[in-house]
Design an enzyme around this catalytic site. Structure first.
Site, PDB file in Angstrom:
ATOM      1  CB  CYS A  35      92.323 122.481  97.917  1.00 32.87           C
ATOM      2  SG  CYS A  35      93.964 123.219  97.816  1.00 32.87           S
TER       3      CYS A  35
ATOM      4  CB  CYS B 238      96.382 121.009 106.153  1.00 30.74           C
ATOM      5  SG  CYS B 238      96.321 122.387 104.989  1.00 30.74           S
TER       6      CYS B 238
END
Length: 142
Positions: free
Chosen positions: A83, A111
């Site tokens: 990501c 996270c």
């Protein structure tokens, strides 16, 4: 000249009091191998159990992240956080900071990808498992 097509995985996380609205994009040059997807699925399940975290209530979020990790495992040899943008993925892999589970996850249970969510997170589901079929289904429209 032959150009490789890119696959773009995108998902949005709705805004809430603790998480601002974000959009994630994971780009893959080709589909990751089923073997790598299964390895990352098993790793994710085991890490969720060991860390006391849960997958997102929307399993497609989990599916996209696992598939992105598998793609990086195939392309750069390590499950680099899918990501984030990297100018030099090989350098990032060698530093290890963003290899999953990344340092923020290991140290603070934060996270960025929303793969591992603490029980108090508004988006945390109740499951620590995901099947290969759920991963395929969750990423089929991408």
């Amino acid at each position: 000249m032959i150009l490789q097509s890119s696959t773009l995985y995108t998902f949005r996380v709705p805004a809430c009091s603790t998480i601002s609205k974000r959009s994630f994009a994971v780009r893959a040059k080709a589909e990751p191998s089923e073997k790598s997807v299964d390895i990352m699925r098993k790793f994710s399940e085991q890490y969720a159990r060991r860390s006391g975290t849960y997958f997102c209530v929307d399993k497609s979020v989990t599916a996209v992240v696992i598939k992105g990790l598998a793609d990086h495992k195939d392309s750069v040899g390590a499950p680099l956080c899918p990501c984030r943008h990297y100018d030099d993925k090989a350098a990032e892999v060698s530093q290890g900071f963003w290899n999953c589970p990344c340092v923020p996850m290991r140290e603070r249970k934060e996270c960025h990808c929303m793969l591992f969510l603490t029980p108090d997170n508004d988006f945390a589901g109740r499951e620590q498992t995901i099947s290969l079929d759920e991963i395929k289904e969750g990423t089929s429209s991408l």
